[in-house]
Design a protein around this motif. Structure first.
Motif, mmCIF file in Angstrom:
data_model
loop_
_atom_site.group_PDB
_atom_site.id
_atom_site.type_symbol
_atom_site.label_atom_id
_atom_site.label_comp_id
_atom_site.label_asym_id
_atom_site.label_seq_id
_atom_site.Cartn_x
_atom_site.Cartn_y
_atom_site.Cartn_z
ATOM 1 N N ALA A 83 -45.007 -32.860 -0.313
ATOM 2 C CA ALA A 83 -43.783 -33.651 -0.710
ATOM 3 C C ALA A 83 -43.968 -34.141 -2.227
ATOM 4 O O ALA A 83 -42.914 -34.060 -2.980
ATOM 5 C CB ALA A 83 -43.898 -34.851 0.181
ATOM 6 N N ASP A 84 -45.073 -34.514 -2.650
ATOM 7 C CA ASP A 84 -45.208 -34.914 -4.103
ATOM 8 C C ASP A 84 -45.166 -33.610 -4.884
ATOM 9 O O ASP A 84 -44.732 -33.679 -6.065
ATOM 10 C CB ASP A 84 -46.651 -35.619 -4.219
ATOM 11 N N LEU A 85 -45.847 -32.487 -4.757
ATOM 12 C CA LEU A 85 -45.974 -31.552 -5.468
ATOM 13 C C LEU A 85 -44.717 -30.798 -5.530
ATOM 14 O O LEU A 85 -44.333 -30.431 -6.791
ATOM 15 C CB LEU A 85 -46.728 -30.591 -4.929
ATOM 16 N N ALA A 86 -43.731 -30.664 -4.522
ATOM 17 C CA ALA A 86 -42.341 -29.945 -4.538
ATOM 18 C C ALA A 86 -41.472 -30.975 -5.462
ATOM 19 O O ALA A 86 -40.523 -30.648 -6.168
ATOM 20 C CB ALA A 86 -41.989 -30.090 -3.147
ATOM 21 N N ALA A 87 -41.566 -32.463 -5.446
ATOM 22 C CA ALA A 87 -40.779 -33.304 -6.164
ATOM 23 C C ALA A 87 -41.139 -33.129 -7.569
ATOM 24 O O ALA A 87 -40.383 -33.357 -8.469
ATOM 25 C CB ALA A 87 -41.047 -34.823 -5.536
ATOM 26 N N GLU A 88 -42.277 -33.067 -8.052
ATOM 27 C CA GLU A 88 -42.859 -32.993 -9.327
ATOM 28 C C GLU A 88 -42.934 -31.760 -10.179
ATOM 29 O O GLU A 88 -42.944 -31.716 -11.299
ATOM 30 C CB GLU A 88 -44.240 -33.868 -9.408
ATOM 31 N N ALA A 89 -42.870 -30.554 -9.406
ATOM 32 C CA ALA A 89 -42.837 -29.302 -9.867
ATOM 33 C C ALA A 89 -41.602 -29.028 -11.061
ATOM 34 O O ALA A 89 -40.500 -29.420 -10.615
ATOM 35 C CB ALA A 89 -42.724 -28.293 -8.808
ATOM 36 N N ARG A 90 -42.055 -28.527 -12.106
ATOM 37 C CA ARG A 90 -40.934 -28.309 -13.058
ATOM 38 C C ARG A 90 -40.200 -26.912 -12.794
ATOM 39 O O ARG A 90 -40.949 -25.948 -13.336
ATOM 40 C CB ARG A 90 -41.611 -28.317 -14.366
ATOM 41 N N ILE A 91 -39.213 -26.941 -12.154
ATOM 42 C CA ILE A 91 -38.892 -25.446 -11.265
ATOM 43 C C ILE A 91 -37.266 -25.141 -12.454
ATOM 44 O O ILE A 91 -36.354 -25.959 -12.311
ATOM 45 C CB ILE A 91 -38.416 -25.902 -10.027
ATOM 46 N N GLY A 92 -37.289 -24.233 -13.190
ATOM 47 C CA GLY A 92 -36.185 -24.003 -13.873
ATOM 48 C C GLY A 92 -35.136 -22.883 -13.290
ATOM 49 O O GLY A 92 -35.497 -22.593 -12.081
ATOM 50 N N ALA A 93 -34.113 -22.952 -13.828
ATOM 51 C CA ALA A 93 -33.113 -22.131 -13.175
ATOM 52 C C ALA A 93 -33.193 -20.735 -13.032
ATOM 53 O O ALA A 93 -32.769 -19.842 -12.167
ATOM 54 C CB ALA A 93 -31.853 -22.060 -14.142
ATOM 55 N N HIS A 94 -34.338 -20.099 -13.752
ATOM 56 C CA HIS A 94 -34.441 -18.725 -13.582
ATOM 57 C C HIS A 94 -35.816 -18.391 -12.689
ATOM 58 O O HIS A 94 -36.313 -17.276 -12.839
ATOM 59 C CB HIS A 94 -34.859 -18.027 -14.923
ATOM 60 N N ASP B 274 -43.546 -26.424 5.189
ATOM 61 C CA ASP B 274 -42.523 -25.707 4.743
ATOM 62 C C ASP B 274 -41.255 -26.332 4.568
ATOM 63 O O ASP B 274 -40.474 -25.940 3.209
ATOM 64 C CB ASP B 274 -42.206 -24.480 5.751
ATOM 65 N N GLU B 275 -40.795 -27.040 5.574
ATOM 66 C CA GLU B 275 -39.479 -27.666 5.179
ATOM 67 C C GLU B 275 -39.362 -28.908 4.383
ATOM 68 O O GLU B 275 -38.517 -28.999 3.698
ATOM 69 C CB GLU B 275 -38.948 -28.404 6.914
ATOM 70 N N THR B 276 -40.521 -29.327 4.253
ATOM 71 C CA THR B 276 -40.643 -30.403 3.318
ATOM 72 C C THR B 276 -40.412 -29.904 1.926
ATOM 73 O O THR B 276 -39.516 -30.355 1.253
ATOM 74 C CB THR B 276 -41.925 -31.227 3.349
ATOM 75 N N VAL B 277 -41.136 -28.825 1.643
ATOM 76 C CA VAL B 277 -40.821 -28.172 0.083
ATOM 77 C C VAL B 277 -39.220 -27.643 0.175
ATOM 78 O O VAL B 277 -38.704 -27.890 -0.939
ATOM 79 C CB VAL B 277 -42.025 -27.162 0.336
ATOM 80 N N LEU B 278 -38.853 -26.981 1.154
ATOM 81 C CA LEU B 278 -37.494 -26.821 0.960
ATOM 82 C C LEU B 278 -36.559 -27.746 0.744
ATOM 83 O O LEU B 278 -35.431 -27.277 -0.003
ATOM 84 C CB LEU B 278 -37.190 -25.820 2.465
ATOM 85 N N LEU B 279 -36.632 -28.673 1.441
ATOM 86 C CA LEU B 279 -35.626 -29.957 1.398
ATOM 87 C C LEU B 279 -35.725 -30.337 0.010
ATOM 88 O O LEU B 279 -34.744 -30.756 -0.763
ATOM 89 C CB LEU B 279 -35.937 -30.977 2.496
ATOM 90 N N ALA B 280 -36.980 -30.449 -0.596
ATOM 91 C CA ALA B 280 -37.127 -30.919 -1.962
ATOM 92 C C ALA B 280 -36.574 -29.999 -2.994
ATOM 93 O O ALA B 280 -35.877 -30.248 -3.911
ATOM 94 C CB ALA B 280 -38.629 -31.319 -2.353
ATOM 95 N N VAL B 281 -36.677 -28.761 -2.839
ATOM 96 C CA VAL B 281 -36.355 -27.782 -3.766
ATOM 97 C C VAL B 281 -34.752 -27.764 -3.533
ATOM 98 O O VAL B 281 -33.994 -27.807 -4.523
ATOM 99 C CB VAL B 281 -36.938 -26.483 -3.539
ATOM 100 N N LEU B 282 -34.026 -27.752 -2.403
ATOM 101 C CA LEU B 282 -32.691 -27.245 -2.290
ATOM 102 C C LEU B 282 -31.838 -28.539 -2.641
ATOM 103 O O LEU B 282 -30.730 -28.478 -2.767
ATOM 104 C CB LEU B 282 -32.546 -26.927 -0.820
ATOM 105 N N ALA B 283 -32.477 -29.770 -2.569
ATOM 106 C CA ALA B 283 -31.749 -31.015 -2.840
ATOM 107 C C ALA B 283 -31.633 -31.171 -4.427
ATOM 108 O O ALA B 283 -30.808 -32.118 -4.841
ATOM 109 C CB ALA B 283 -32.592 -32.252 -2.428
#
Length: 641
Positions: free
Chosen positions: A531-542, A555-564
């Motif tokens: 949960a923390d890793l997905a929230a803090e990851a610096r994910i760019g548009a590319h 899996d769903e924890t990460v997907l939820l954080a990314v798709l939100a």
């Protein structure tokens, strides 16, 4: 292959140059206030200045180990203010070299890396290192000891120009060092070169000041603080010494012998992927920059436009270096043969060929040549061409026996020092994970120009404009593939993703899985709750996000954080069965994720190649990443590689 060097003085720098030129990636560690004497040939100067150059190779000060890894991967020498080499734990290098030259071991231990090399007295192989290298001038200089120790320190400097101890200047007192002359100054015996606590430090012989401590360093009486070269060759000031390079050769021998072969042979620990062949590849651009900065010539062959079926398309580059090496590829076959031949001919005659008059070139221009709407007959284009001049010509399928069935616009030109600002600008954009538009102008075929566009709008795709004879290309830093889960599939995917051009960031909540030593191809490895890793990851548009955790809930924890997130990555995929996919999609929509975002997730992940084993599944994921990235390129989204 990644090598960490303790020390960044002149001998350590000679070692770094040898390793860097052999294709290894180098990170150097030194004191926050270095005490190097020959500062003009020391990468330690990067700590004081931010960056420095030695023999055309750039050293860059880095704030942390992750930045150092990225800088080294980009083709520069990374420098850290890290006297204890604490970065070794994070970098997990293939080899560690202690080149501090303290005449004793300051904490280097065998086992800190797969290969540990000690330089100079104070090391004994195989007790505290795997190999030790001789630093005493004379018959044994540069010799590698796999059993035993280098000769003990005699406290007498080596003989240069007939002088030994006389050429060394030592601090006259305890205090702060204040230089009175610059390195490179010509001095006579008795001239004051520096002061310490008001006491003069004088030259004892005539010559050129070869080395001098930086201002502000605290010294003790008798401490070596300067060096006068009686040979009086100013060019020696800017080049590594014979001793430094001899020692560097010994270190290179030891690393290759103990690692089982040339750099990169040990695939599981290869930190130096092959150079790419586009201007979006930092390693490729850095290599060109370094050649030009060192005063060496480079011929560049580029594909500026293609039509029909071709193995490579716009933006592919091939460079021929002065020493005969070839970097990059334009696709193999006859296109490659012609491109390399043209580049070598240009390089061979570049210095003594009179280029054609530009106005005449325009007047007599083939009406079917680039700049018009028709494809020319390549045989006609080649009839009167000067093999030593810049060339822009269409290679057609018929005239050049190209079995692929397509046509290619091939541009061949020499890179010159005038192109250095453009290459530096590109590296600046790539290093900051930014973007730029590269323009190649061929309106004057005798003097093609390479430049970074000044307008802010990024070119959507590589394109050739016939009317203006201008090529434009988006230059973007590598995208990051964020791999959540470092289990069997994740660890198999990491080197594959790195090999196809991604920076790879790995995340796991298990310390034993999030071990950088398991994942040498990863740019970064993080451990914590998903949960923390997905929230803090610096994910760019590319970027790409690949979810491979050890459980459905994670899996769903990460997907939820990314798709939100407001800004979505270019690719999101998650491992799982079709039944899991249906359940996960329903729960994500119930959590408020828009249906179109949920539908965009590749779930189950990977191309349908009937993959079963973790390695096969990793291949299917890499294949899907390639396909999706290629699709975005053709749509003109300026997709990062």
């Amino acid at each position: 292959m990644l090598v960490v060097i303790r020390g960044a003085g002149d001998i350590a720098t000679g070692v770094a140059l040898r390793l860097h030129r052999a294709g290894m990636r180098v990170v150097m560690c030194d004191l926050p206030t270095p005490t190097s004497i020959r500062r003009t040939v020391c990468f330690s100067e990067a700590i004081r200045l931010g960056e420095t150059r030695v023999e055309g190779v750039r050293g860059v000060l880095c704030a942390d180990a992750a930045t150092a890894r990225a800088v080294a991967r980009a083709g520069d020498v990374a420098v850290l203010a890290d006297p204890d080499a604490s970065c070794v734990a994070e970098l997990a290098p293939d080899a560690l070299v202690d080149a501090i030259l303290a005449k004793r071991n300051l904490g280097t231990r065998r086992g800190m890396a797969p290969v540990v090399v000690g330089v100079g007295p104070g090391f004994t192989a195989p007790v505290d290192c795997d190999a030790a290298v001789e630093t005493m001038r004379g018959h044994y200089l540069g010799r590698v000891y796999y059993q035993g120790s280098p000769l003990p320190n005699t406290a007498v400097p080596g003989l240069i120009g007939g002088y030994a101890g006389e050429r060394v200047m030592r601090a006259p007192a305890d205090g702060v060092f204040e230089p009175c002359v610059e390195i490179g100054a010509t001095v006579r015996a008795g001239d004051v070169c520096a002061r310490v606590a008001g006491e003069p430090m004088c030259a004892t012989i005539d010559g050129v000041v070869r080395g001098l401590l930086q201002a502000g360093v605290r010294v003790t009486a008798g401490m070596k603080s300067g060096d006068v070269d009686p040979r009086c060759h100013p060019e020696y000031i800017e080049t590594s010494s014979d001793k430094a390079l001899a020692v560097g050769g010994g270190v290179l021998e030891a690393i290759l012998a103990l690692s089982g072969g040339a750099a990169g042979d040990r695939g599981e620990k290869n930190d130096a992927p092959a150079l790419g062949d586009t201007f979006s590849d930092q390693g490729f651009v850095s290599a060109l920059r370094d050649e030009l900065a060192a005063g060496r010539r480079v011929a560049l062959a580029s594909l500026l436009a293609t039509r029909g079926s071709m193995p490579r398309h716009e933006g592919a580059r091939l460079a021929v270096l002065e020493d005969g090496r070839v970097l990059g590829t334009v696709g193999g076959g006859n296109v490659e043969r012609v491109a390399e031949s043209r580049a070598r001919a240009l390089l061979a005659g570049e210095k003594n060929v009179q280029l054609p008059d530009a106005s005449a070139a325009q007047t007599d221009r083939n009406p079917h040549a680039p700049g018009t709407a028709q494809l020319p007959d390549a045989s006609a284009a080649q009839t009167d061409r000067n093999p030593h001049a810049p060339a822009l010509e269409w290679l057609t399928r018929d005239a050049n026996d190209m079995a692929c069935g397509g046509d290619a616009l091939l541009a061949v030109r020499a890179l010159t020092p005038d192109d250095l600002p453009t290459l530096e600008a590109l590296l600046g954009a790539l290093g900051s994970r930014g973007a730029a538009t590269l323009e190649e102008l061929w309106a004057d075929p005798s003097a093609p120009e390479l430049r970074v566009a000044t307008d802010a709008r990024l070119a959507p795709r590589a394109s050739w404009d016939e009317a203006s004879a201008t090529y434009r290309e988006p230059v973007l830093a590598s995208a990051t593939c964020h791999v959540f889960g470092a289990g069997h599939v994740g660890s198999a995917l990491v080197p594959l993703a790195a090999s196809i051009g991604y920076e790879v960031a790995v995340y796991d909540d298990r310390p034993e899985a999030a071990d950088p030593a398991r994942l040498p191809s990863a740019t970064s490895v993080s451990c914590g709750s998903f949960a923390d890793l997905a929230a803090e990851a610096r994910i760019g548009a590319h970027d790409a996000v690949v979810v491979l955790t050890h459980g459905h809930a994670a899996d769903e924890t990460v997907l939820l954080a990314v798709l939100a997130r407001e800004a979505q990555p270019a690719y999101v995929g998650c491992i799982g069965s079709r039944r899991k996919a249906a359940l996960a999609r329903a729960r994500l929509e119930a959590a408020g994720i828009p249906a179109e975002r949920v539908a965009s997730v590749h779930l189950p992940i990977g191309e349908d190649i009937l993959a079963v084993t973790p390695q096969e599944i990793a291949v299917s994921i890499a294949a899907q990443l390639i396909r999706c990235r290629a699709g975005r390129r053709t749509q003109g989204e300026g997709t990062r590689s």
